[in-house]
Write an enzyme that holds these catalytic residues in place. Structure first.
Site, PDB file in Angstrom:
ATOM      1  N   GLU A  99     -13.671  -2.296   2.751  1.00  0.00           N
ATOM      2  CA  GLU A  99     -13.432  -3.669   3.179  1.00  0.00           C
ATOM      3  C   GLU A  99     -13.053  -3.688   4.667  1.00  0.00           C
ATOM      4  OE1 GLU A  99     -10.307  -6.009   1.317  1.00  0.00           O
ATOM      5  OE2 GLU A  99     -11.014  -7.816   2.333  1.00  0.00           O
ATOM      6  N   LYS A 229      -2.889   1.114 -17.875  1.00  0.00           N
ATOM      7  CA  LYS A 229      -4.142   0.553 -17.358  1.00  0.00           C
ATOM      8  C   LYS A 229      -4.391  -0.871 -17.846  1.00  0.00           C
ATOM      9  CE  LYS A 229      -5.828   5.200 -16.812  1.00  0.00           C
ATOM     10  NZ  LYS A 229      -6.775   6.256 -17.093  1.00  0.00           N
ATOM     11  N   ASP A 305      -5.050   7.954 -10.298  1.00  0.00           N
ATOM     12  CA  ASP A 305      -5.935   7.405 -11.325  1.00  0.00           C
ATOM     13  C   ASP A 305      -6.226   5.942 -10.982  1.00  0.00           C
ATOM     14  OD1 ASP A 305      -7.015   6.248 -13.659  1.00  0.00           O
ATOM     15  OD2 ASP A 305      -6.092   7.799 -14.902  1.00  0.00           O
ATOM     16  N   HIS A 400     -12.457 -11.236   9.561  1.00  0.00           N
ATOM     17  CA  HIS A 400     -13.454 -10.646   8.654  1.00  0.00           C
ATOM     18  C   HIS A 400     -14.874 -10.825   9.172  1.00  0.00           C
ATOM     19  CE1 HIS A 400     -11.035  -9.150   5.229  1.00  0.00           C
ATOM     20  NE2 HIS A 400     -10.124  -9.867   5.875  1.00  0.00           N
TER      21      HIS A 400
HETATM   22  C1  HMG Z   1      -7.744  -7.964  12.439  1.00  0.00           C
HETATM   23  C2  HMG Z   1      -6.409  -8.354  13.042  1.00  0.00           C
HETATM   24  C3  HMG Z   1      -5.395  -7.209  12.781  1.00  0.00           C
HETATM   25  C4  HMG Z   1      -6.559  -8.552  14.537  1.00  0.00           C
HETATM   26  O1  HMG Z   1      -5.319  -8.997  15.067  1.00  0.00           O
HETATM   27  P1  HMG Z   1      -5.081  -9.181  16.648  1.00  0.00           P
HETATM   28  O2  HMG Z   1      -3.658  -9.472  16.814  1.00  0.00           O
HETATM   29  O3  HMG Z   1      -6.076 -10.127  17.182  1.00  0.00           O
HETATM   30  O4  HMG Z   1      -5.469  -7.733  17.128  1.00  0.00           O
HETATM   31  P2  HMG Z   1      -5.149  -6.935  18.441  1.00  0.00           P
HETATM   32  O5  HMG Z   1      -6.468  -6.439  18.940  1.00  0.00           O
HETATM   33  O6  HMG Z   1      -4.256  -7.705  19.369  1.00  0.00           O
HETATM   34  O7  HMG Z   1      -4.310  -5.697  17.856  1.00  0.00           O
HETATM   35  C5  HMG Z   1      -3.006  -5.863  17.309  1.00  0.00           C
HETATM   36  C6  HMG Z   1      -2.717  -4.685  16.385  1.00  0.00           C
HETATM   37  O8  HMG Z   1      -3.550  -4.786  15.198  1.00  0.00           O
HETATM   38  C7  HMG Z   1      -3.963  -3.437  14.827  1.00  0.00           C
HETATM   39  N1  HMG Z   1      -5.434  -3.343  14.995  1.00  0.00           N
HETATM   40  C8  HMG Z   1      -6.291  -4.252  15.512  1.00  0.00           C
HETATM   41  N2  HMG Z   1      -7.560  -3.817  15.459  1.00  0.00           N
HETATM   42  C9  HMG Z   1      -7.517  -2.597  14.888  1.00  0.00           C
HETATM   43  C10 HMG Z   1      -8.512  -1.648  14.544  1.00  0.00           C
HETATM   44  N3  HMG Z   1      -9.821  -1.846  14.774  1.00  0.00           N
HETATM   45  N4  HMG Z   1      -8.115  -0.512  13.946  1.00  0.00           N
HETATM   46  C11 HMG Z   1      -6.807  -0.277  13.710  1.00  0.00           C
HETATM   47  N5  HMG Z   1      -5.818  -1.132  14.018  1.00  0.00           N
HETATM   48  C12 HMG Z   1      -6.165  -2.294  14.595  1.00  0.00           C
HETATM   49  C13 HMG Z   1      -3.217  -2.501  15.780  1.00  0.00           C
HETATM   50  O9  HMG Z   1      -1.952  -2.175  15.203  1.00  0.00           O
HETATM   51  C14 HMG Z   1      -3.045  -3.346  16.997  1.00  0.00           C
HETATM   52  O10 HMG Z   1      -1.982  -2.912  17.826  1.00  0.00           O
HETATM   53  P3  HMG Z   1      -2.248  -1.780  18.973  1.00  0.00           P
HETATM   54  O11 HMG Z   1      -2.448  -0.500  18.215  1.00  0.00           O
HETATM   55  O12 HMG Z   1      -3.501  -2.181  19.708  1.00  0.00           O
HETATM   56  O13 HMG Z   1      -0.998  -1.798  19.787  1.00  0.00           O
HETATM   57  C15 HMG Z   1      -5.844  -9.691  12.447  1.00  0.00           C
HETATM   58  O14 HMG Z   1      -6.684 -10.769  12.771  1.00  0.00           O
HETATM   59  C16 HMG Z   1      -5.685  -9.661  10.967  1.00  0.00           C
HETATM   60  O15 HMG Z   1      -4.853  -8.929  10.440  1.00  0.00           O
HETATM   61  N6  HMG Z   1      -6.423 -10.485  10.203  1.00  0.00           N
HETATM   62  C17 HMG Z   1      -6.275 -10.571   8.770  1.00  0.00           C
HETATM   63  C18 HMG Z   1      -7.143  -9.600   8.024  1.00  0.00           C
HETATM   64  C19 HMG Z   1      -6.535  -9.268   6.686  1.00  0.00           C
HETATM   65  O16 HMG Z   1      -5.327  -9.272   6.506  1.00  0.00           O
HETATM   66  N7  HMG Z   1      -7.346  -8.898   5.726  1.00  0.00           N
HETATM   67  C20 HMG Z   1      -6.787  -8.423   4.465  1.00  0.00           C
HETATM   68  C21 HMG Z   1      -7.775  -8.354   3.458  1.00  0.00           C
HETATM   69  S1  HMG Z   1      -8.044  -9.958   2.786  1.00  0.00           S
HETATM   70  C22 HMG Z   1      -8.266  -9.705   1.097  1.00  0.00           C
HETATM   71  O17 HMG Z   1      -8.892  -8.738   0.744  1.00  0.00           O
HETATM   72  C23 HMG Z   1      -7.427 -10.415   0.111  1.00  0.00           C
HETATM   73  C24 HMG Z   1      -7.373 -11.913   0.029  1.00  0.00           C
HETATM   74  C25 HMG Z   1      -7.194 -12.553   1.406  1.00  0.00           C
HETATM   75  O18 HMG Z   1      -8.515 -12.479  -0.592  1.00  0.00           O
HETATM   76  C26 HMG Z   1      -6.146 -12.136  -0.857  1.00  0.00           C
HETATM   77  C27 HMG Z   1      -5.626 -13.549  -0.870  1.00  0.00           C
HETATM   78  O19 HMG Z   1      -6.180 -14.394  -1.608  1.00  0.00           O
HETATM   79  O20 HMG Z   1      -4.640 -13.769  -0.164  1.00  0.00           O
HETATM   80  N1  NDP Z   2      -3.863  11.726 -21.652  1.00  0.00           N
HETATM   81  C1  NDP Z   2      -3.898  10.438 -21.404  1.00  0.00           C
HETATM   82  O1  NDP Z   2      -3.717   9.608 -22.291  1.00  0.00           O
HETATM   83  C2  NDP Z   2      -4.131   9.954 -20.029  1.00  0.00           C
HETATM   84  C3  NDP Z   2      -4.440  10.819 -19.028  1.00  0.00           C
HETATM   85  N2  NDP Z   2      -4.626  10.365 -17.742  1.00  0.00           N
HETATM   86  C4  NDP Z   2      -4.933  11.388 -16.765  1.00  0.00           C
HETATM   87  O2  NDP Z   2      -3.810  12.254 -16.740  1.00  0.00           O
HETATM   88  C5  NDP Z   2      -3.819  12.971 -15.529  1.00  0.00           C
HETATM   89  C6  NDP Z   2      -2.429  12.984 -14.979  1.00  0.00           C
HETATM   90  O3  NDP Z   2      -1.588  13.550 -15.961  1.00  0.00           O
HETATM   91  P1  NDP Z   2      -0.359  14.398 -15.477  1.00  0.00           P
HETATM   92  O4  NDP Z   2       0.431  14.753 -16.693  1.00  0.00           O
HETATM   93  O5  NDP Z   2       0.321  13.692 -14.361  1.00  0.00           O
HETATM   94  O6  NDP Z   2      -1.034  15.649 -14.780  1.00  0.00           O
HETATM   95  P2  NDP Z   2      -1.530  17.037 -15.400  1.00  0.00           P
HETATM   96  O7  NDP Z   2      -2.160  16.872 -16.723  1.00  0.00           O
HETATM   97  O8  NDP Z   2      -2.303  17.740 -14.342  1.00  0.00           O
HETATM   98  O9  NDP Z   2      -0.126  17.772 -15.631  1.00  0.00           O
HETATM   99  C7  NDP Z   2       0.678  18.159 -14.567  1.00  0.00           C
HETATM  100  C8  NDP Z   2       0.783  19.682 -14.589  1.00  0.00           C
HETATM  101  O10 NDP Z   2       1.440  20.151 -13.420  1.00  0.00           O
HETATM  102  C9  NDP Z   2       2.474  21.054 -13.804  1.00  0.00           C
HETATM  103  N3  NDP Z   2       3.468  20.987 -12.711  1.00  0.00           N
HETATM  104  C10 NDP Z   2       3.621  21.944 -11.754  1.00  0.00           C
HETATM  105  N4  NDP Z   2       4.529  21.574 -10.833  1.00  0.00           N
HETATM  106  C11 NDP Z   2       4.968  20.341 -11.190  1.00  0.00           C
HETATM  107  C12 NDP Z   2       5.904  19.437 -10.631  1.00  0.00           C
HETATM  108  N5  NDP Z   2       6.571  19.723  -9.504  1.00  0.00           N
HETATM  109  N6  NDP Z   2       6.109  18.266 -11.238  1.00  0.00           N
HETATM  110  C13 NDP Z   2       5.442  17.966 -12.364  1.00  0.00           C
HETATM  111  N7  NDP Z   2       4.549  18.773 -12.967  1.00  0.00           N
HETATM  112  C14 NDP Z   2       4.298  19.974 -12.379  1.00  0.00           C
HETATM  113  C15 NDP Z   2       2.928  20.558 -15.156  1.00  0.00           C
HETATM  114  O11 NDP Z   2       3.538  21.591 -15.879  1.00  0.00           O
HETATM  115  P3  NDP Z   2       4.585  21.261 -17.078  1.00  0.00           P
HETATM  116  O12 NDP Z   2       3.954  20.256 -17.994  1.00  0.00           O
HETATM  117  O13 NDP Z   2       4.813  22.552 -17.768  1.00  0.00           O
HETATM  118  O14 NDP Z   2       5.823  20.710 -16.478  1.00  0.00           O
HETATM  119  C16 NDP Z   2       1.577  20.166 -15.789  1.00  0.00           C
HETATM  120  O15 NDP Z   2       0.921  21.284 -16.309  1.00  0.00           O
HETATM  121  C17 NDP Z   2      -4.780  12.249 -14.601  1.00  0.00           C
HETATM  122  O16 NDP Z   2      -5.977  13.003 -14.501  1.00  0.00           O
HETATM  123  C18 NDP Z   2      -5.044  10.957 -15.320  1.00  0.00           C
HETATM  124  O17 NDP Z   2      -6.292  10.435 -14.986  1.00  0.00           O
HETATM  125  C19 NDP Z   2      -4.455   9.054 -17.430  1.00  0.00           C
HETATM  126  C20 NDP Z   2      -4.126   8.145 -18.378  1.00  0.00           C
HETATM  127  C21 NDP Z   2      -4.032   8.508 -19.776  1.00  0.00           C
END
Ligand code: HMG
Ligand code: NDP
Length: 409
Positions: A99, A229, A305, A400
């Site tokens: 996006e 989920k 996940d 956008h």
């Molecule tokens: C696009 C901006 C940020 C411009 O904003 P601006 O103020 O015109 O930009 P600028 O050129 O003056 O830059 C300001 C700062 O923005 C950042 N920035 C700026 N450009 C870049 C870039 N290319 N790459 C990385 N960072 C960037 C960066 O931090 C920069 O600071 P600097 O580093 O220059 O000191 C602003 O207009 C904006 O944020 N617009 C909104 C966009 C947005 O929030 N989209 C979110 C997704 S929308 C969606 O998916 C969900 C939705 C909306 O449907 C959910 C709902 O219903 O609410």
């Molecule tokens: N089975 C299900 O119903 C579901 C499975 N999943 C899937 O499960 C997976 C995640 O399960 P999850 O149990 O997190 O991962 P894993 O199945 O990979 O288990 C974690 C492993 O890491 C070991 N381990 C080593 N170091 C650490 C530490 N510091 N902290 C914790 N564990 C450690 C654990 O050992 P030990 O156990 O001996 O501690 C264990 O064997 C994902 O792939 C996800 O997509 C997602 C939803 C449902």
């Protein structure tokens, strides 16, 4: 058989695509499967086929019947100053997305928060839940069952913890409907997200219960009161994974210079959009603007996940006008993440985790994932702050057009 002969057999349907694994070394099998699919469909898949993934590592761990990999752009936001109990300092955060404008948006939010002194963040609950459903003959038996569970808590804990070294059974939350009982087992899971861990431990508990309290029959190890989920009130009220809160206070000068807006304007958008708009739309769990954008992009980059974006992106954005400054907080009741296990072991995902200094297990176990959760919540805060600002000053469409369609405003 050589690879060409195996491809031919798969194309003719003499062996299933997944059976290719029985004839070839893992990576050769991945290639053969793609070549067979290309012939079956009469298309070519060179991009999917060009991957750094090592199928011998993925097989029996992450995916089956693999034909290659999908690439998604990953961008970086930050530095973002985080003042957490585990994450302390300035962080760069990887976001994987298609996006346009999302990364720029979150980055501007990071800039504003960092200039303002950072995001304060707290984890107020930690526990992964699995809730088997049990059938009892009648409600007398339900009451006896609940009493029996209470009396046998120590033994149940011992059975659960015999299956894992990191998993700890914290609590059992019972729910009753007629002769049905859900036992919602809540585990600490170290640095793992914990779903496999909790499921394996819960199956062991179910076997123990069925052998000792024979009137109880476990119908399914997941009875949907977990809830995995799926959006659910139980996760929202009790928490699942981590419940995290992040807050910041943005001075009016930063609101004006970085975000081109005011505290009043942001607050009004939050009230009328995130709170009233979500309520009017009948939304029960997402009183926010776009938690899902940030959660999905971090999950994708770091091997979480993806299906758990559903409940991990639920939550609330709260704002207050303080003088001319803005107080803003985000609350995420069920953020389900890990730094070990699942997709976190894949090479690109592990590198993405290392950008934040959270790849692998922590010392003590659990500390790495808590640091990660604090960074995620702070990044969500940056995303909310910026989108609310952009909406308050009518920047959304223009941004956008420029960054999503490549059209100059
Ligand atoms: C696009 C901006 C940020 C411009 O904003 P601006 O103020 O015109 O930009 P600028 O050129 O003056 O830059 C300001 C700062 O923005 C950042 N920035 C700026 N450009 C870049 C870039 N290319 N790459 C990385 N960072 C960037 C960066 O931090 C920069 O600071 P600097 O580093 O220059 O000191 C602003 O207009 C904006 O944020 N617009 C909104 C966009 C947005 O929030 N989209 C979110 C997704 S929308 C969606 O998916 C969900 C939705 C909306 O449907 C959910 C709902 O219903 O609410
Ligand atoms: N089975 C299900 O119903 C579901 C499975 N999943 C899937 O499960 C997976 C995640 O399960 P999850 O149990 O997190 O991962 P894993 O199945 O990979 O288990 C974690 C492993 O890491 C070991 N381990 C080593 N170091 C650490 C530490 N510091 N902290 C914790 N564990 C450690 C654990 O050992 P030990 O156990 O001996 O501690 C264990 O064997 C994902 O792939 C996800 O997509 C997602 C939803 C449902």
């Amino acid at each position: 058989m050589n690879i060409d002969e195996i491809v031919e057999k798969a194309v003719k349907g003499e062996i299933e695509l997944h059976e290719i694994d029985n004839f070839l070394e893992a990576n050769a099998a991945m290639v053969a499967r793609r070549l067979a699919l290309e012939k079956i469909l009469g298309i070519s898949l060179p991009s999917i086929g060009s991957t750094i993934l090592d199928y011998s590592e993925i097989k029996n761990r992450n995916a089956e019947n693999v034909i290659g990999g999908i690439q998604i752009p990953v961008g970086i936001v930050g530095p973002l100053k985080v003042n957490g109990d585990y994450a302390k300092g300035n962080f760069y955060v990887p976001l994987a997305t298609t996006e346009g404008a999302l990364i720029a948006s979150v980055n501007r939010g990071c800039k504003a928060i960092t200039k303002a002194g950072g995001a304060k963040v707290k984890i107020i609950f930690d526990g992964m839940a699995r809730a088997p459903i049990f059938k009892l003959p009648n409600i007398d038996s339900v009451v006896n069952f609940l009493q029996w569970i209470n009396k046998n808590l120590d033994k149940i804990k011992e059975v659960a913890e015999s299956t894992t070294s990191h998993g700890k059974l914290k609590e059992i939350q019972p729910f009753v409907l007629g002769n049905n009982v859900w036992l919602r087992f809540v585990f600490e899971t170290g640095d793992a997200m914990g779903m496999n861990m909790a499921t394996i431990a819960s199956e062991a508990i179910c076997n123990f219960i069925e052998s000792e309290f024979t009137e109880a029959k476990c119908i399914a190890v997941s009875g949907n009161m977990c809830s995995d989920k799926k959006q659910s009130m139980v996760n929202s009220i009790f928490g699942r994974g981590k419940t995290v809160i992040a807050e910041t206070l943005i001075p009016s000068t930063i609101l004006k210079e970085v975000l081109h807006t005011t505290a009043e304007a942001i607050h009004e958008v939050n009230l009328r959009k995130n709170l009233l708009g979500s309520a009017r739309a009948g939304n029960v769990y997402q009183f926010n603007a776009h938690f899902a954008n940030i959660i999905a992009a971090i999950f994708l980059a770091t091997g979480q996940d993806m299906a758990q974006v559903v409940e991990s992106s639920s939550g609330y954005t709260w704002t207050e006008v303080r003088g001319e400054d803005l107080y803003i907080s985000v609350t995420l009741p069920s953020l389900e993440v890990g730094t070990v296990g699942g997709g976190t072991r894949l090479p690109t995902q592990r590198e993405a985790l290392s950008i934040m200094g959270v790849a692998g297990g922590g010392n003590p176990p659990g500390s790495n994932v808590k640091k990660f959760a604090e960074i995620i919540a702070s990044t969500v805060l940056a995303g909310e702050l910026n989108l609310l600002s952009a909406l308050s000053n009518k920047e959304l469409g223009r941004a956008h057009k420029m960054l999503g369609r490549g059209i100059k405003a």
